[in-house]
Each structure stands twice: as structure tokens, then as C-alpha cells.
Enzyme design. Sequence first.
Site, mmCIF file in Angstrom:
data_model
loop_
_atom_site.group_PDB
_atom_site.id
_atom_site.type_symbol
_atom_site.label_atom_id
_atom_site.label_comp_id
_atom_site.label_asym_id
_atom_site.label_seq_id
_atom_site.Cartn_x
_atom_site.Cartn_y
_atom_site.Cartn_z
ATOM 1 N N LEU A 30 0.847 -1.201 0.000
ATOM 2 C CA LEU A 30 0.000 0.000 0.000
ATOM 3 C C LEU A 30 0.887 1.258 0.000
ATOM 4 O O LEU A 30 2.103 1.166 0.149
ATOM 5 C CB LEU A 30 -0.901 -0.014 1.243
ATOM 6 C CG LEU A 30 -1.809 -1.248 1.393
ATOM 7 C CD1 LEU A 30 -2.568 -1.197 2.716
ATOM 8 C CD2 LEU A 30 -2.795 -1.333 0.222
ATOM 9 N N GLY A 31 0.280 2.416 -0.188
ATOM 10 C CA GLY A 31 1.036 3.680 -0.089
ATOM 11 C C GLY A 31 1.279 4.366 -1.418
ATOM 12 O O GLY A 31 1.765 5.496 -1.450
ATOM 13 N N ASP B 215 -3.467 12.795 -8.094
ATOM 14 C CA ASP B 215 -2.742 13.111 -9.332
ATOM 15 C C ASP B 215 -3.592 12.970 -10.592
ATOM 16 O O ASP B 215 -3.250 13.533 -11.624
ATOM 17 C CB ASP B 215 -1.511 12.188 -9.473
ATOM 18 C CG ASP B 215 -0.346 12.620 -8.597
ATOM 19 O OD1 ASP B 215 -0.514 13.560 -7.792
ATOM 20 O OD2 ASP B 215 0.738 12.009 -8.715
ATOM 21 N N LEU C 54 1.044 16.381 -5.935
ATOM 22 C CA LEU C 54 1.725 16.318 -4.646
ATOM 23 C C LEU C 54 0.957 15.418 -3.690
ATOM 24 O O LEU C 54 -0.286 15.405 -3.706
ATOM 25 C CB LEU C 54 1.819 17.720 -4.027
ATOM 26 C CG LEU C 54 2.735 18.709 -4.756
ATOM 27 C CD1 LEU C 54 2.540 20.111 -4.216
ATOM 28 C CD2 LEU C 54 4.192 18.277 -4.630
ATOM 29 N N HIS D 60 14.833 32.640 19.660
ATOM 30 C CA HIS D 60 16.150 33.046 19.173
ATOM 31 C C HIS D 60 17.225 32.129 19.742
ATOM 32 O O HIS D 60 17.179 31.829 20.928
ATOM 33 C CB HIS D 60 16.430 34.489 19.591
ATOM 34 C CG HIS D 60 17.825 34.920 19.235
ATOM 35 N ND1 HIS D 60 18.162 35.253 17.945
ATOM 36 C CD2 HIS D 60 18.948 35.050 19.991
ATOM 37 C CE1 HIS D 60 19.452 35.576 17.912
ATOM 38 N NE2 HIS D 60 19.955 35.454 19.140
HETATM 39 C C1 LIG Z 1 10.405 10.427 -7.260
HETATM 40 C C2 LIG Z 1 9.198 11.146 -6.723
HETATM 41 C C3 LIG Z 1 9.320 11.935 -5.613
HETATM 42 C C4 LIG Z 1 8.207 12.577 -5.107
HETATM 43 N N1 LIG Z 1 8.357 13.357 -3.999
HETATM 44 C C5 LIG Z 1 7.288 13.993 -3.484
HETATM 45 C C6 LIG Z 1 7.413 14.755 -2.294
HETATM 46 O O1 LIG Z 1 8.495 14.857 -1.703
HETATM 47 N N2 LIG Z 1 6.317 15.360 -1.804
HETATM 48 C C7 LIG Z 1 5.096 15.260 -2.432
HETATM 49 O O2 LIG Z 1 4.124 15.839 -1.949
HETATM 50 N N3 LIG Z 1 4.954 14.531 -3.558
HETATM 51 C C8 LIG Z 1 6.009 13.895 -4.090
HETATM 52 N N4 LIG Z 1 5.853 13.119 -5.204
HETATM 53 C C9 LIG Z 1 4.511 13.044 -5.822
HETATM 54 C C10 LIG Z 1 3.599 12.081 -5.060
HETATM 55 O O3 LIG Z 1 4.210 10.815 -4.995
HETATM 56 C C11 LIG Z 1 2.252 11.983 -5.752
HETATM 57 O O4 LIG Z 1 1.717 13.279 -5.937
HETATM 58 C C12 LIG Z 1 1.270 11.167 -4.922
HETATM 59 O O5 LIG Z 1 1.752 9.866 -4.704
HETATM 60 C C13 LIG Z 1 -0.098 11.102 -5.608
HETATM 61 O O6 LIG Z 1 -0.973 10.359 -4.838
HETATM 62 P P1 LIG Z 1 -2.218 9.600 -5.468
HETATM 63 O O7 LIG Z 1 -2.911 8.956 -4.322
HETATM 64 O O8 LIG Z 1 -2.983 10.516 -6.339
HETATM 65 O O9 LIG Z 1 -1.610 8.504 -6.443
HETATM 66 P P2 LIG Z 1 -0.459 7.413 -6.288
HETATM 67 O O10 LIG Z 1 0.381 7.645 -5.110
HETATM 68 O O11 LIG Z 1 0.197 7.340 -7.617
HETATM 69 O O12 LIG Z 1 -1.261 6.070 -6.009
HETATM 70 C C14 LIG Z 1 -2.097 5.484 -6.951
HETATM 71 C C15 LIG Z 1 -2.185 3.998 -6.687
HETATM 72 O O13 LIG Z 1 -3.226 3.461 -7.494
HETATM 73 C C16 LIG Z 1 -2.846 2.158 -7.913
HETATM 74 N N5 LIG Z 1 -3.648 1.823 -9.093
HETATM 75 C C17 LIG Z 1 -3.629 2.415 -10.312
HETATM 76 N N6 LIG Z 1 -4.573 1.853 -11.115
HETATM 77 C C18 LIG Z 1 -5.180 0.883 -10.386
HETATM 78 C C19 LIG Z 1 -6.226 -0.028 -10.648
HETATM 79 N N7 LIG Z 1 -6.874 -0.039 -11.818
HETATM 80 N N8 LIG Z 1 -6.572 -0.870 -9.675
HETATM 81 C C20 LIG Z 1 -5.950 -0.863 -8.462
HETATM 82 N N9 LIG Z 1 -4.963 -0.017 -8.163
HETATM 83 C C21 LIG Z 1 -4.591 0.864 -9.097
HETATM 84 C C22 LIG Z 1 -1.364 2.305 -8.206
HETATM 85 O O14 LIG Z 1 -0.719 1.043 -8.162
HETATM 86 C C23 LIG Z 1 -0.921 3.232 -7.072
HETATM 87 O O15 LIG Z 1 -0.440 2.517 -5.971
HETATM 88 C C24 LIG Z 1 6.945 12.432 -5.730
HETATM 89 C C25 LIG Z 1 6.805 11.619 -6.844
HETATM 90 C C26 LIG Z 1 7.925 10.970 -7.348
HETATM 91 C C27 LIG Z 1 7.762 10.081 -8.540
#
Ligand SMILES: Cc1cc2nc3c(=O)[nH]c(=O)nc-3n(C[C@H](O)[C@H](O)[C@H](O)COP(=O)(O)OP(=O)(O)OC[C@H]3O[C@@H](n4cnc5c(N)ncnc54)[C@H](O)[C@@H]3O)c2cc1C
Length: 462
Positions: A40-41, A309, A316, A441
Site C-alpha cells: 500500500l502507499g 494526481d 503532490l 532566538h
Molecule cells: C520520485 C518522486 C518523488 C516525489 N516526492 C514527493 C514529495 O516529496 N512530496 C510530495 O508531496 N509529492 C512527491 N511526489 C509526488 C507524489 O508521490 C504523488 O503526488 C502522490 O503519490 C499522488 O498520490 P495519489 O494517491 O494521487 O496517487 P499514487 O500515489 O500514484 O497512487 C495510486 C495507486 O493506485 C494504484 N492503481 C492504479 N490503477 C489501479 C487499478 N486499476 N486498480 C488498483 N490499483 C490501481 C497504483 O498502483 C498506485 O499505488 C513524488 C513523486 C515521485 C515520482
Amino acid sequence: MSETSFDLIVIGAGPGGYVASIRAAQLGLKVACVEKRKTLGGTCLNVGCIPSKALLQSSENFANARDHFSDHGIEAKGLKFDLTKMMSRKSDIVDNLTKGIDGLFKKNKVTRIDGEAKIVATGKVEVAGKVYEAKNILLATGSESTPLPFLPYDEKRIVSSTGALALEKVPKHLIVVGGGVIGLELGSVYLRLGSKVSVVEFQDVILPGMEIEVSKTMQKVLKKQGMEFYLGTGVTGAKVLSKTIKVQAKNKKDEEIELEGDIVLVSIGRRAYTEELGLDAVGVISERGRIVINDNFETNIPGIYAIGDIVDGPMLAHKAEEEGVAAAEIIAGGHGHVNYLEIPGIVYTWPEVASVGLTTEECKEAGLPIETGKYPFMANPRARCMGEKDGFVKVIAHKETDRVLGVHIVGPSASELIAEAVTAMAYEASAEDIARICHGHPTLAEALKEAALGVDGRAIHV
Ligand SMILES: Cc1cc2nc3c(=O)[nH]c(=O)nc-3n(C[C@H](O)[C@H](O)[C@H](O)COP(=O)(O)OP(=O)(O)OC[C@H]3O[C@@H](n4cnc5c(N)ncnc54)[C@H](O)[C@@H]3O)c2cc1C
């Protein structure tokens, strides 16, 4: 309710999806969260925020010992690093934190469903041949790295951020295509470990979209650290040779440039990931690749929501989390809201960069009258004790009302310092409000107070 029917099915267990699942369960809904990854995560915990920060910390510790310990009278002769150990430390942190989400799911009675989810009809989600029913569906499937057509990822030599987080050797010459947050953070990791790092960026500045003064300062500081920049330069082609990769580029003067490196990191941005989700089957509308939602996070199809995203806004983790909470509260029949003007953006280079609110350029474009105050870390006693001289805090306030419109920081621990600015802006503070608050400070936070004082031309220590 049967075992296969839920009030809410969340698709994706990233920071958007897992947080929404927990919040919805706290509010009494029967919730399932589907995730196709083994852990997860989402991107954040597995291949994003967390592993990148783990490697940034390790490489920063090494670079500090090598470059700065002697300033403190500390000898660090024969200093070495073990990349394999750094990588396994990173993996342990990821492992631990992803398992933590499993624990949170159990504690909050969120049902975890493993596998790839597909919407087969409104209110129906199929995973591994089994159909689940949901009164509401929340899409949180995140994003993936955008590839360059002529440089497809092999994740060994032509890498996305995911490959760059798992290299087996420190590259001799790392070519980074794209000078945004991810390129500069991962470029910094390998620069500190001894790689030559060349950044090719299409725009005329690094960190496009940030306060221009911040971008220019960061470029100077990173250049001083040894990073090489080709700005206003677009990559046009590449030749993959047996040991190296030749990258061709052209700058705005039409001059051809060729760089030869052993690893190329393509970090030109990320795109929403909705493959195999079955959106067409139910008619969910997307625009420019991202799912369209209303103020309640609901798509054009009633009962199907989207966050993180895959929808508009900065990609983010904390933005996705806030949307997760707000969407869950709305789905549970309450109210939810995200203030998009107060989402901080952070770059974990050293010094760090952190910004919230409007930039000077955005204020000018919007015709907003502004006054600014700027305070250099060079004049901040705590920063001097830490050996930090680079960077500044800049406060932008409305000229007539003094309300803080934006805060931009380049400096030590900017990622932590920005929280005060976000809080101040959330309470609609004026620059004078920040200036009149007593700050401990000697602290780095005093630089924010001084910059706020500077808006009215009355900074004391500069
Ligand atoms: C190298 C890197 C560094 C980063 N550093 C930062 C940071 O320091 N701070 C910050 O705020 N953001 C950072 N980000 C951005 C951040 O990781 C994303 O904005 C965030 O993870 C988005 O969250 P989310 O829940 O929208 O999607 P995600 O975290 O992408 O999670 C989506 C999940 O959905 C799952 N999924 C997709 N399709 C399906 C399906 N059909 N069925 C079941 N599961 C599915 C995927 O496997 C995934 O686990 C970074 C990104 C990268 C690549």
C-alpha cells in the site's frame, strides 16, 4: 450489506486513496480499497516521496561529512559510502511505512482488496474476475512518469525516477532531462555521491513555475555544488551505445549539443494513470489527460468521484491527502474543502526550496499591487552557526491590505519553515501579523519574521 457490497470502493491506495479510505471508515462507511501493487502507499511511499527523501538524507550526510565537517574542526579521513547499504536502508523505510498503512486499514476496518480494479458499470467494480458493488466509487489511481518517445525507459540505463531510486552503481555521468523537482532531487543524490550531473531543461530556468528569484538562486547554488545546466535546451534525439548513451539537444540559438553519459534520467513530468480502469465503459470525462470533477470531487457520472494526481492541480502527496479527506467527508454526507492557494510546494535539495501562494510574477500578471520583504540567511545567526549562508525568505504582501499573498524560501530546512507561512496564510494574516509574533532566538524561523518586517521596510537585522 453482503461481503461484496460497500458504501465506498476506493481504487488506488496512494496518499489520496488510503487517506480517503481511512477517513470514510472513521465516518462510519463500509469501505474497501483496491490496490494492484503488492504494497500500500502508492507512488509516494513506494517509489516517490519516501525513498527519494531516504536517499537524499543518506547522500546529504555523506556530503556534509566530506565537505563541511572540517569547518567544525572534525576530521573525517578515509570516508566511504556503501551504496548497497544506502539502498537497503531506503527499502527498509519503505517496507516499514507501507506495512504501517496495512495496520491503519485494520485499525479502521477498511477492507483491502488486492488486484487491478476495473469499473464495469456504475456502482460495479471488477477485481480478478469478482464483481463488487459500491454505492460510491472513488478513483485515486495516481500518475506515472512521462516517457520521451526516442528514449524509452529500460529502468537500467534510461531511467524514470523509479529506476533512479534503485541504481546498482553510482553513475559516472548522469544526464538529467528535465530540471524540475524530481530531476534536481535525484540529480542531487548522485552529485553528492560523486557523479557528474548535467541537467538539460527546455525552459530558460530550472524549477519552472516557481518564483524566478528562487529558480535563479537555486541554479547558482547547485552550480557551485558542481551541477551543470543546459537551459533553454530541448532534447531532440538519442543514440544508445553499448556502454553509454549519447543525447542530442538544441538550444534556443539553434546550436546543437551532444552529451554522453552512462545513465539518463528522464524527468520531464508525470501523467495521470487511468489505464485499464474502464472509464470509457461508464463515460467518465477527461480533459488534457486528467479526469474532470466538480467542486465536490464528483465526475460527470453521479456516484463516481476522483482525487489526487489524476485530477487537476499540483501532483503532490499532501494535495492528494487533503482531497481524500474532503471527498470522504462529502461522500459521507458532510462538507469538505481544499484551499488550493495554500498548498506548499517543496524541493528537498540542499538548500531546500519551499513556496506557498502566489509568486511575484503571478501577482504582476494578475495586476495585484504588492510590497515584498526579503531576508538573507547570511544574516540569520542560527543559519550562520549551522554553516549555512545561501538563500533567503521572501514575503509578498498586498500593498494596500498587507495580506500575505505568497512566501518563498531557499534555505536550510525550508521544508519545515514553510509550515508557519502556510498557517499564517490560512488565517489570512498580514505581513505585520507575522512580524509582531515573537519567534525564538536563535532560530531559522526568525528569517521569516525579518522578511515580514521587511515588507514595511523595518527589518532589524539587515
Ligand atoms: C520520485 C518522486 C518523488 C516525489 N516526492 C514527493 C514529495 O516529496 N512530496 C510530495 O508531496 N509529492 C512527491 N511526489 C509526488 C507524489 O508521490 C504523488 O503526488 C502522490 O503519490 C499522488 O498520490 P495519489 O494517491 O494521487 O496517487 P499514487 O500515489 O500514484 O497512487 C495510486 C495507486 O493506485 C494504484 N492503481 C492504479 N490503477 C489501479 C487499478 N486499476 N486498480 C488498483 N490499483 C490501481 C497504483 O498502483 C498506485 O499505488 C513524488 C513523486 C515521485 C515520482
